[in-house]
Design a protein around this motif. Sequence first.
Motif, PDB file in Angstrom:
ATOM      1  N   ARG A  61      52.962   8.719 -10.663  1.00 21.70           N
ATOM      2  CA  ARG A  61      52.744   9.984  -9.961  1.00 21.70           C
ATOM      3  C   ARG A  61      51.632   9.690  -8.973  1.00 21.70           C
ATOM      4  O   ARG A  61      50.607   9.104  -9.341  1.00 21.70           O
ATOM      5  CB  ARG A  61      52.335  11.090 -10.932  1.00 21.70           C
ATOM      6  CG  ARG A  61      53.502  11.503 -11.822  1.00 21.70           C
ATOM      7  CD  ARG A  61      53.195  12.707 -12.692  1.00 21.70           C
ATOM      8  NE  ARG A  61      52.903  13.859 -11.861  1.00 21.70           N
ATOM      9  CZ  ARG A  61      51.772  14.568 -11.914  1.00 21.70           C
ATOM     10  NH1 ARG A  61      50.820  14.270 -12.768  1.00 21.70           N
ATOM     11  NH2 ARG A  61      51.583  15.597 -11.119  1.00 21.70           N
ATOM     12  N   VAL A  62      51.856  10.052  -7.705  1.00 19.54           N
ATOM     13  CA  VAL A  62      50.883   9.750  -6.663  1.00 19.54           C
ATOM     14  C   VAL A  62      50.541  11.006  -5.873  1.00 19.54           C
ATOM     15  O   VAL A  62      51.305  11.970  -5.837  1.00 19.54           O
ATOM     16  CB  VAL A  62      51.392   8.657  -5.684  1.00 19.54           C
ATOM     17  CG1 VAL A  62      51.698   7.364  -6.423  1.00 19.54           C
ATOM     18  CG2 VAL A  62      52.580   9.125  -4.878  1.00 19.54           C
ATOM     19  N   TYR A  63      49.385  10.948  -5.235  1.00 15.54           N
ATOM     20  CA  TYR A  63      48.974  11.953  -4.275  1.00 15.54           C
ATOM     21  C   TYR A  63      49.149  11.328  -2.904  1.00 15.54           C
ATOM     22  O   TYR A  63      48.813  10.157  -2.705  1.00 15.54           O
ATOM     23  CB  TYR A  63      47.508  12.348  -4.493  1.00 15.54           C
ATOM     24  CG  TYR A  63      47.002  13.333  -3.468  1.00 15.54           C
ATOM     25  CD1 TYR A  63      47.284  14.687  -3.598  1.00 15.54           C
ATOM     26  CD2 TYR A  63      46.280  12.906  -2.367  1.00 15.54           C
ATOM     27  CE1 TYR A  63      46.839  15.599  -2.659  1.00 15.54           C
ATOM     28  CE2 TYR A  63      45.827  13.805  -1.424  1.00 15.54           C
ATOM     29  CZ  TYR A  63      46.108  15.153  -1.574  1.00 15.54           C
ATOM     30  OH  TYR A  63      45.676  16.044  -0.632  1.00 15.54           O
ATOM     31  N   GLY A  64      49.703  12.091  -1.972  1.00 18.66           N
ATOM     32  CA  GLY A  64      49.887  11.556  -0.640  1.00 18.66           C
ATOM     33  C   GLY A  64      50.206  12.634   0.366  1.00 18.66           C
ATOM     34  O   GLY A  64      50.200  13.826   0.056  1.00 18.66           O
ATOM     35  N   GLN A  65      50.501  12.173   1.596  1.00 17.94           N
ATOM     36  CA  GLN A  65      50.762  13.092   2.689  1.00 17.94           C
ATOM     37  C   GLN A  65      52.060  12.726   3.396  1.00 17.94           C
ATOM     38  O   GLN A  65      52.299  11.549   3.703  1.00 17.94           O
ATOM     39  CB  GLN A  65      49.623  13.058   3.701  1.00 17.94           C
ATOM     40  CG  GLN A  65      49.833  13.983   4.876  1.00 17.94           C
ATOM     41  CD  GLN A  65      48.640  14.039   5.809  1.00 17.94           C
ATOM     42  OE1 GLN A  65      47.677  13.308   5.649  1.00 17.94           O
ATOM     43  NE2 GLN A  65      48.709  14.920   6.784  1.00 17.94           N
ATOM     44  N   CYS A  66      52.885  13.742   3.665  1.00 20.14           N
ATOM     45  CA  CYS A  66      54.089  13.536   4.465  1.00 20.14           C
ATOM     46  C   CYS A  66      53.650  13.452   5.919  1.00 20.14           C
ATOM     47  O   CYS A  66      53.026  14.384   6.440  1.00 20.14           O
ATOM     48  CB  CYS A  66      55.079  14.682   4.269  1.00 20.14           C
ATOM     49  SG  CYS A  66      56.553  14.532   5.318  1.00 20.14           S
ATOM     50  N   ILE A  67      53.953  12.343   6.576  1.00 13.92           N
ATOM     51  CA  ILE A  67      53.497  12.185   7.963  1.00 13.92           C
ATOM     52  C   ILE A  67      54.353  13.001   8.936  1.00 13.92           C
ATOM     53  O   ILE A  67      53.948  13.209  10.078  1.00 13.92           O
ATOM     54  CB  ILE A  67      53.439  10.701   8.387  1.00 13.92           C
ATOM     55  CG1 ILE A  67      54.816  10.051   8.319  1.00 13.92           C
ATOM     56  CG2 ILE A  67      52.413   9.953   7.550  1.00 13.92           C
ATOM     57  CD1 ILE A  67      54.852   8.651   8.909  1.00 13.92           C
ATOM     58  N   ALA A  68      55.497  13.489   8.494  1.00 16.26           N
ATOM     59  CA  ALA A  68      56.352  14.299   9.367  1.00 16.26           C
ATOM     60  C   ALA A  68      55.847  15.741   9.472  1.00 16.26           C
ATOM     61  O   ALA A  68      55.774  16.297  10.559  1.00 16.26           O
ATOM     62  CB  ALA A  68      57.793  14.278   8.875  1.00 16.26           C
ATOM     63  N   CYS A  69      55.479  16.346   8.328  1.00 15.54           N
ATOM     64  CA  CYS A  69      55.083  17.764   8.350  1.00 15.54           C
ATOM     65  C   CYS A  69      53.615  18.000   8.005  1.00 15.54           C
ATOM     66  O   CYS A  69      53.109  19.107   8.165  1.00 15.54           O
ATOM     67  CB  CYS A  69      55.973  18.573   7.413  1.00 15.54           C
ATOM     68  SG  CYS A  69      55.697  18.258   5.657  1.00 15.54           S
ATOM     69  N   GLY A  70      52.936  16.981   7.480  1.00 19.58           N
ATOM     70  CA  GLY A  70      51.512  17.119   7.161  1.00 19.58           C
ATOM     71  C   GLY A  70      51.200  17.599   5.757  1.00 19.58           C
ATOM     72  O   GLY A  70      50.033  17.664   5.374  1.00 19.58           O
ATOM     73  N   THR A  71      52.217  17.923   4.961  1.00 16.99           N
ATOM     74  CA  THR A  71      51.985  18.397   3.596  1.00 16.99           C
ATOM     75  C   THR A  71      51.273  17.327   2.777  1.00 16.99           C
ATOM     76  O   THR A  71      51.658  16.168   2.802  1.00 16.99           O
ATOM     77  CB  THR A  71      53.320  18.762   2.912  1.00 16.99           C
ATOM     78  OG1 THR A  71      53.915  19.841   3.619  1.00 16.99           O
ATOM     79  CG2 THR A  71      53.116  19.139   1.452  1.00 16.99           C
ATOM     80  N   LYS A  72      50.237  17.750   2.039  1.00 23.99           N
ATOM     81  CA  LYS A  72      49.553  16.883   1.085  1.00 23.99           C
ATOM     82  C   LYS A  72      49.823  17.442  -0.296  1.00 23.99           C
ATOM     83  O   LYS A  72      49.617  18.628  -0.534  1.00 23.99           O
ATOM     84  CB  LYS A  72      48.046  16.851   1.348  1.00 23.99           C
ATOM     85  CG  LYS A  72      47.656  16.131   2.607  1.00 23.99           C
ATOM     86  CD  LYS A  72      46.152  16.020   2.719  1.00 23.99           C
ATOM     87  CE  LYS A  72      45.782  15.154   3.904  1.00 23.99           C
ATOM     88  NZ  LYS A  72      44.356  14.817   3.880  1.00 23.99           N
ATOM     89  N   ALA A  73      50.309  16.583  -1.199  1.00 25.44           N
ATOM     90  CA  ALA A  73      50.669  17.063  -2.538  1.00 25.44           C
ATOM     91  C   ALA A  73      50.789  15.879  -3.495  1.00 25.44           C
ATOM     92  O   ALA A  73      50.621  14.720  -3.109  1.00 25.44           O
ATOM     93  CB  ALA A  73      51.982  17.848  -2.492  1.00 25.44           C
ATOM     94  N   THR A  74      51.126  16.202  -4.743  1.00 30.58           N
ATOM     95  CA  THR A  74      51.361  15.223  -5.788  1.00 30.58           C
ATOM     96  C   THR A  74      52.859  15.148  -6.044  1.00 30.58           C
ATOM     97  O   THR A  74      53.536  16.168  -6.098  1.00 30.58           O
ATOM     98  CB  THR A  74      50.628  15.636  -7.080  1.00 30.58           C
ATOM     99  OG1 THR A  74      49.225  15.693  -6.795  1.00 30.58           O
ATOM    100  CG2 THR A  74      50.865  14.642  -8.195  1.00 30.58           C
ATOM    101  N   THR A  75      53.359  13.930  -6.223  1.00 29.75           N
ATOM    102  CA  THR A  75      54.788  13.732  -6.472  1.00 29.75           C
ATOM    103  C   THR A  75      55.105  13.923  -7.950  1.00 29.75           C
ATOM    104  O   THR A  75      54.206  13.956  -8.789  1.00 29.75           O
ATOM    105  CB  THR A  75      55.226  12.306  -6.099  1.00 29.75           C
ATOM    106  OG1 THR A  75      54.593  11.368  -6.986  1.00 29.75           O
ATOM    107  CG2 THR A  75      54.902  11.979  -4.653  1.00 29.75           C
ATOM    108  N   GLY A  76      56.400  13.951  -8.236  1.00 30.91           N
ATOM    109  CA  GLY A  76      56.873  13.798  -9.603  1.00 30.91           C
ATOM    110  C   GLY A  76      56.813  12.321  -9.947  1.00 30.91           C
ATOM    111  O   GLY A  76      56.146  11.526  -9.266  1.00 30.91           O
TER     112      GLY A  76
END
Length: 117
Positions: A61-76
Amino acid sequence: MTTRLRILDDGAWLSVDDTRQVSVSELWRLDAPGFCECDLSDLVVENFLEVGIDGRTVEVRVYGQCIACGTKATTGWVPVGRVVDGAFEDIDRESVLRPRSQKSGQHHPDSGSTGQG
């Protein structure tokens, strides 16, 4: 045969048997509708939060940012490799990765090592 899974350097590396195998700053393409609004997320991995194993599949499980929309969140739970005959084998992280939806009782986060082999 025991395989040791650990997160090192304040979440910067996934270590398998005391060897750094997967690092932050990788760009992953995720098919993860719950992560952001994009059809496919272009995720820059910023931090490893948890490591576990499901059968022979090493997941994080990682924390990161979508470079397309800017969302920062934690994955499954995202697969990053497999343990085969006691050795770690990378999963092609340049292809589309699909986080596994967690169902109660199916995933047990790693406590430092696994007997899988």
